[in-house]
Design a protein around this motif. Structure first.
Motif, PDB file in Angstrom:
ATOM      1  N   MET A 210     -21.229 158.096 -55.093  1.00 17.32           N
ATOM      2  CA  MET A 210     -20.015 158.183 -54.273  1.00 17.32           C
ATOM      3  C   MET A 210     -18.889 157.347 -54.875  1.00 17.32           C
ATOM      4  SD  MET A 210     -21.598 158.040 -50.452  1.00 17.32           S
ATOM      5  CE  MET A 210     -22.842 156.882 -50.828  1.00 17.32           C
ATOM      6  N   VAL A 211     -17.702 157.542 -54.351  1.00 19.58           N
ATOM      7  CA  VAL A 211     -16.555 156.719 -54.751  1.00 19.58           C
ATOM      8  C   VAL A 211     -15.905 156.203 -53.460  1.00 19.58           C
ATOM      9  CG1 VAL A 211     -15.062 158.774 -54.938  1.00 19.58           C
ATOM     10  CG2 VAL A 211     -14.383 156.653 -56.062  1.00 19.58           C
ATOM     11  N   ALA A 212     -15.520 154.931 -53.474  1.00 15.06           N
ATOM     12  CA  ALA A 212     -14.935 154.321 -52.269  1.00 15.06           C
ATOM     13  C   ALA A 212     -13.628 153.626 -52.613  1.00 15.06           C
ATOM     14  CB  ALA A 212     -15.907 153.312 -51.667  1.00 15.06           C
ATOM     15  N   VAL A 213     -12.729 153.556 -51.647  1.00 15.63           N
ATOM     16  CA  VAL A 213     -11.564 152.681 -51.747  1.00 15.63           C
ATOM     17  C   VAL A 213     -11.632 151.705 -50.579  1.00 15.63           C
ATOM     18  CG1 VAL A 213      -9.059 152.505 -51.583  1.00 15.63           C
ATOM     19  CG2 VAL A 213     -10.076 154.306 -52.970  1.00 15.63           C
ATOM     20  N   ASP A 214     -11.590 150.410 -50.911  1.00 17.42           N
ATOM     21  CA  ASP A 214     -11.578 149.353 -49.901  1.00 17.42           C
ATOM     22  C   ASP A 214     -10.158 148.814 -49.840  1.00 17.42           C
ATOM     23  OD1 ASP A 214     -14.364 149.601 -49.837  1.00 17.42           O
ATOM     24  OD2 ASP A 214     -14.577 148.133 -51.455  1.00 17.42           O
ATOM     25  N   VAL A 215      -9.679 148.554 -48.631  1.00 21.08           N
ATOM     26  CA  VAL A 215      -8.278 148.158 -48.499  1.00 21.08           C
ATOM     27  C   VAL A 215      -8.106 147.053 -47.474  1.00 21.08           C
ATOM     28  CG1 VAL A 215      -7.928 150.047 -46.848  1.00 21.08           C
ATOM     29  CG2 VAL A 215      -5.964 149.040 -47.954  1.00 21.08           C
ATOM     30  N   THR A 216      -7.160 146.149 -47.753  1.00 23.29           N
ATOM     31  CA  THR A 216      -6.642 145.256 -46.701  1.00 23.29           C
ATOM     32  C   THR A 216      -5.119 145.242 -46.810  1.00 23.29           C
ATOM     33  OG1 THR A 216      -6.635 143.244 -48.064  1.00 23.29           O
ATOM     34  CG2 THR A 216      -8.625 143.666 -46.763  1.00 23.29           C
ATOM     35  N   TYR A 217      -4.473 145.163 -45.662  1.00 23.65           N
ATOM     36  CA  TYR A 217      -3.019 145.014 -45.634  1.00 23.65           C
ATOM     37  C   TYR A 217      -2.682 143.949 -44.613  1.00 23.65           C
ATOM     38  CZ  TYR A 217       1.935 146.049 -45.171  1.00 23.65           C
ATOM     39  OH  TYR A 217       3.314 145.933 -45.153  1.00 23.65           O
ATOM     40  N   LEU A 218      -1.998 142.896 -45.069  1.00 28.05           N
ATOM     41  CA  LEU A 218      -1.592 141.804 -44.183  1.00 28.05           C
ATOM     42  C   LEU A 218      -0.255 142.171 -43.555  1.00 28.05           C
ATOM     43  CD1 LEU A 218      -2.311 138.416 -46.026  1.00 28.05           C
ATOM     44  CD2 LEU A 218      -3.097 139.079 -43.746  1.00 28.05           C
ATOM     45  N   GLY A 219      -0.309 142.998 -42.535  1.00 27.40           N
ATOM     46  CA  GLY A 219       0.940 143.435 -41.909  1.00 27.40           C
ATOM     47  C   GLY A 219       0.687 144.554 -40.920  1.00 27.40           C
ATOM     48  N   ASP A 220       1.750 145.269 -40.608  1.00 31.80           N
ATOM     49  CA  ASP A 220       1.725 146.288 -39.572  1.00 31.80           C
ATOM     50  C   ASP A 220       0.890 147.516 -40.000  1.00 31.80           C
ATOM     51  OD1 ASP A 220       3.053 147.483 -37.136  1.00 31.80           O
ATOM     52  OD2 ASP A 220       3.537 148.951 -38.702  1.00 31.80           O
ATOM     53  N   PRO A 221      -0.004 148.015 -39.140  1.00 25.10           N
ATOM     54  CA  PRO A 221      -0.856 149.168 -39.482  1.00 25.10           C
ATOM     55  C   PRO A 221      -0.068 150.421 -39.874  1.00 25.10           C
ATOM     56  CG  PRO A 221      -1.622 148.142 -37.457  1.00 25.10           C
ATOM     57  CD  PRO A 221      -0.362 147.442 -37.834  1.00 25.10           C
ATOM     58  N   HIS A 222       1.119 150.640 -39.246  1.00 23.08           N
ATOM     59  CA  HIS A 222       1.913 151.839 -39.585  1.00 23.08           C
ATOM     60  C   HIS A 222       2.439 151.745 -41.018  1.00 23.08           C
ATOM     61  CE1 HIS A 222       1.590 153.240 -35.525  1.00 23.08           C
ATOM     62  NE2 HIS A 222       1.995 152.060 -35.097  1.00 23.08           N
ATOM     63  N   GLU A 223       2.875 150.542 -41.392  1.00 25.13           N
ATOM     64  CA  GLU A 223       3.325 150.346 -42.790  1.00 25.13           C
ATOM     65  C   GLU A 223       2.160 150.601 -43.747  1.00 25.13           C
ATOM     66  OE1 GLU A 223       6.225 146.632 -41.552  1.00 25.13           O
ATOM     67  OE2 GLU A 223       4.685 146.311 -43.079  1.00 25.13           O
ATOM     68  N   ALA A 224       0.969 150.110 -43.351  1.00 23.23           N
ATOM     69  CA  ALA A 224      -0.206 150.299 -44.208  1.00 23.23           C
ATOM     70  C   ALA A 224      -0.481 151.780 -44.398  1.00 23.23           C
ATOM     71  CB  ALA A 224      -1.421 149.601 -43.597  1.00 23.23           C
ATOM     72  N   ARG A 225      -0.461 152.551 -43.310  1.00 21.36           N
ATOM     73  CA  ARG A 225      -0.764 153.986 -43.396  1.00 21.36           C
ATOM     74  C   ARG A 225       0.245 154.687 -44.302  1.00 21.36           C
ATOM     75  NH1 ARG A 225      -5.505 155.910 -40.723  1.00 21.36           N
ATOM     76  NH2 ARG A 225      -4.742 157.847 -41.658  1.00 21.36           N
ATOM     77  N   GLU A 226       1.497 154.256 -44.219  1.00 21.01           N
ATOM     78  CA  GLU A 226       2.538 154.845 -45.056  1.00 21.01           C
ATOM     79  C   GLU A 226       2.261 154.545 -46.546  1.00 21.01           C
ATOM     80  OE1 GLU A 226       4.884 156.776 -43.925  1.00 21.01           O
ATOM     81  OE2 GLU A 226       5.606 157.056 -45.997  1.00 21.01           O
ATOM     82  N   LEU A 227       1.953 153.273 -46.832  1.00 20.52           N
ATOM     83  CA  LEU A 227       1.679 152.881 -48.221  1.00 20.52           C
ATOM     84  C   LEU A 227       0.441 153.583 -48.780  1.00 20.52           C
ATOM     85  CD1 LEU A 227       2.367 149.068 -47.728  1.00 20.52           C
ATOM     86  CD2 LEU A 227       3.611 150.537 -49.343  1.00 20.52           C
ATOM     87  N   LEU A 228      -0.505 153.883 -47.885  1.00 22.68           N
ATOM     88  CA  LEU A 228      -1.772 154.485 -48.315  1.00 22.68           C
ATOM     89  C   LEU A 228      -1.753 156.006 -48.234  1.00 22.68           C
ATOM     90  CD1 LEU A 228      -4.150 151.952 -46.494  1.00 22.68           C
ATOM     91  CD2 LEU A 228      -3.685 152.072 -48.955  1.00 22.68           C
ATOM     92  N   SER A 229      -0.584 156.598 -47.971  1.00 17.45           N
ATOM     93  CA  SER A 229      -0.534 158.046 -47.719  1.00 17.45           C
ATOM     94  C   SER A 229      -1.100 158.906 -48.869  1.00 17.45           C
ATOM     95  CB  SER A 229       0.893 158.483 -47.355  1.00 17.45           C
ATOM     96  OG  SER A 229       1.761 158.160 -48.410  1.00 17.45           O
ATOM     97  N   PRO A 230      -1.027 158.475 -50.144  1.00 21.34           N
ATOM     98  CA  PRO A 230      -1.673 159.306 -51.184  1.00 21.34           C
ATOM     99  C   PRO A 230      -3.170 159.524 -50.918  1.00 21.34           C
ATOM    100  CG  PRO A 230      -0.177 157.737 -52.214  1.00 21.34           C
ATOM    101  CD  PRO A 230      -0.233 157.372 -50.757  1.00 21.34           C
ATOM    102  N   LEU A 231      -3.823 158.590 -50.245  1.00 21.64           N
ATOM    103  CA  LEU A 231      -5.251 158.766 -49.948  1.00 21.64           C
ATOM    104  C   LEU A 231      -5.456 159.844 -48.885  1.00 21.64           C
ATOM    105  CD1 LEU A 231      -6.360 154.999 -49.778  1.00 21.64           C
ATOM    106  CD2 LEU A 231      -6.848 156.619 -51.619  1.00 21.64           C
ATOM    107  N   ASP A 232      -4.475 159.988 -48.007  1.00 26.30           N
ATOM    108  CA  ASP A 232      -4.600 160.995 -46.935  1.00 26.30           C
ATOM    109  C   ASP A 232      -4.377 162.411 -47.465  1.00 26.30           C
ATOM    110  OD1 ASP A 232      -5.162 159.066 -44.996  1.00 26.30           O
ATOM    111  OD2 ASP A 232      -3.024 158.590 -44.808  1.00 26.30           O
ATOM    112  N   ARG A 233      -3.823 162.509 -48.674  1.00 33.19           N
ATOM    113  CA  ARG A 233      -3.619 163.847 -49.266  1.00 33.19           C
ATOM    114  C   ARG A 233      -4.839 164.305 -50.080  1.00 33.19           C
ATOM    115  NH1 ARG A 233       1.736 161.721 -49.310  1.00 33.19           N
ATOM    116  NH2 ARG A 233       1.701 160.956 -51.461  1.00 33.19           N
ATOM    117  N   LEU A 234      -5.871 163.451 -50.154  1.00 34.09           N
ATOM    118  CA  LEU A 234      -7.106 163.806 -50.879  1.00 34.09           C
ATOM    119  C   LEU A 234      -8.009 164.643 -49.971  1.00 34.09           C
ATOM    120  CD1 LEU A 234      -7.833 160.298 -52.445  1.00 34.09           C
ATOM    121  CD2 LEU A 234      -7.059 162.349 -53.658  1.00 34.09           C
ATOM    122  N   PRO A 235      -9.048 165.273 -50.534  1.00 37.51           N
ATOM    123  CA  PRO A 235     -10.013 165.965 -49.664  1.00 37.51           C
ATOM    124  C   PRO A 235     -10.550 164.991 -48.604  1.00 37.51           C
ATOM    125  CG  PRO A 235     -10.465 166.417 -51.977  1.00 37.51           C
ATOM    126  CD  PRO A 235      -9.388 165.384 -51.955  1.00 37.51           C
TER     127      PRO A 235
END
Ligand SMILES: Cc1cc2nc3c(=O)[nH]c(=O)nc-3n(C[C@H](O)[C@H](O)[C@H](O)COP(=O)(O)OP(=O)(O)OC[C@H]3O[C@@H](n4cnc5c(N)ncnc54)[C@H](O)[C@@H]3O)c2cc1C
Length: 394
Positions: A210-235
């Motif tokens: 398998m392949v995993a991405v582990d993430v932490t963001y010290l800040g607002d969850p909405h900003e995090a989701r925006e910054l991580l949006s390329p991951l949401d475009r994956l299968p």
């Protein structure tokens, strides 16, 4: 084996070692043990367990036996954080004495950069308070040079604000590894220092790779989701544990084993993660390794640091891990680690906390730093009373 109940006990032990010509090796847990403890007194520090957190000054006084997870639980109650690595069970002292790479290193630098004082017992058996002002050389050496210079009984750590944290792991089948690595490179190329991403190629016994991405963001969850949006475009991933979380829950992201074990590790620092490197990383299955981890560095880690490692300028760390279930397997694991390291652009040095037992401090530090550490050792422990897992003496 000795368990000290307090600093006075440690001082008595050091005086006994000096009188009898023995040396002492200090191990909170033994996660970083290298096996060179023959003829030494083994000191366990788990009873040096006092933890005081002062939210007004944002300082913690942390006994040498206190785990990273306990500090995180205490700091979380005040909207603060220490600088935890991936595992909540290792001691803050063990990590800080090796410099220490934390989830929040991109924002706050080495763990050791946030240490403001060490309480030690020196080679004469005296209890002392060491700061940058009282003993600049010894303070510098303790901020990443390992356990060769004194026994640390407690340390003072600056805590940092963490009003909001978002984190977790996304997991895909290995066939998506090229796309996941692409997205990882896109995000890390422009990430703010408050965002940290690790990528893991995983192959556990009996499971599909398998392949995993582990993430932490010290800040607002909405900003995090925006910054991580390329991951949401994956299968769609097999699982996705990302959520707003407490800084006390960081260990759940990678859920590493909590007992010390006989794994074989090999770390490198990568000088780039360009197209050629990305391709080389994925050319072959990672088997017989269990995991190959990439950690995004940079940010405050690349800033000047008054510590033996100094600025960590390489942009990514690589950590390869396998289990030596028998001698054939052990050889195969080591050979795979060497081959992968040789195929990638590495700088040749690595953090002290990522060294394996076949390596020495010369794999972590430049010749000038090694010379300075040896000089400090000669001045502060001329009789070699303290034996570290990675000794500075030649
Ligand atoms: C699951 C896991 C995850 C990890 N993740 C990270 C990570 O994210 N970042 C990172 O930087 N490292 C990481 N490490 C490496 C870790 O920092 C080192 O293995 C560290 O040595 C572990 O601390 P410990 O409490 O188990 O100390 P031990 O392994 O028991 O001790 C290590 C050495 O530290 C010195 N030492 C410890 N305490 C004292 C003391 N009180 N006085 C003097 N010397 C002392 C001694 O030389 C000793 O040999 C990880 C290790 C594990 C097992």
């Amino acid at each position: 084996m000795v368990e000290a109940a307090d600093a006075a006990d440690v001082a008595t032990l050091v005086r006994h070692a000096r009188a009898t010509g023995l040396s002492i090796t200090t191990q909170p847990n033994g996660h970083g043990a290298t096996g060179n403890t023959a003829g030494t007194i083994l000191l366990r520090t788990r009873r040096l367990d006092t933890l005081q957190i002062n939210p007004a000054t944002r300082r913690a006084r942390i006994g040498a036996g206190v785990s990273s997870g306990r500090v995180q639980a205490g700091a979380a109650a005040h909207g603060l954080t220490g600088l935890p690595g991936s595992s909540p069970v290792v001691s803050v002292t063990g990590v800080a004495l090796g410099g220490g790479l934390s989830w929040f290193g991109r924002t706050h630098g080495w763990v050791a950069d946030s240490v403001t004082a060490f309480a030690i017992v020196d080679a004469e058996g005296r209890e002392r308070h060491i700061t940058a002002d009282t003993e600049p050389d010894l303070f510098w050496a303790l901020r990443g040079g390992g356990g060769s210079f004194a026994i640390v009984t407690a340390l003072e750590l600056a805590l940092h604000p963490a009003p909001s944290l978002y984190g977790g792991r996304m997991l895909w089948p290995t066939e998506h590894a090229p796309a996941v690595l692409d997205a990882y490179r896109t995000i890390t190329a422009n990430a703010p220092d408050t965002l940290t991403l690790w990528l893991d190629l995983l192959h556990f016994p009996g499971a599909a790779p398998m392949v995993a991405v582990d993430v932490t963001y010290l800040g607002d969850p909405h900003e995090a989701r925006e910054l991580l949006s390329p991951l949401d475009r994956l299968p769609p991933p097999l699982s996705d544990s990302r959520r707003p979380m407490s800084v006390a829950e960081l260990g759940s992201i990678t859920a590493e084993p909590t007992d010390p074990g006989a794994g074989l590790s090999h770390a490198e620092l990568l000088t780039t993660l360009d197209d050629v490197t990305a391709k080389a990383l994925l050319t072959e299955p990672i088997e017989p390794l269990l995991s190959v981890q990439l950690r995004h560095l940079g940010g405050a880690l690349a800033h000047p640091s008054d510590s033996p490692h100094g600025a960590l300028t390489e942009p990514y760390a690589l950590y390869m891990f396998g289990l030596p279930t028998d001698s054939t397997r052990a050889e195969a694991v080591t050979a795979k680690q060497r081959a992968l390291a040789a195929a990638l652009p590495t700088s040749g040095r690595k953090p002290l906390t990522f060294l394996n037992p076949s390596e020495t401090i010369t794999d972590a530090f430049s010749p000038n730093v090694v010379k300075r550490l040896r000089d400090i050792k000669r001045r502060h422990d001329p009789h070699h009373t303290f034996r570290a897992n990675f000794p500075v003496e030649s």
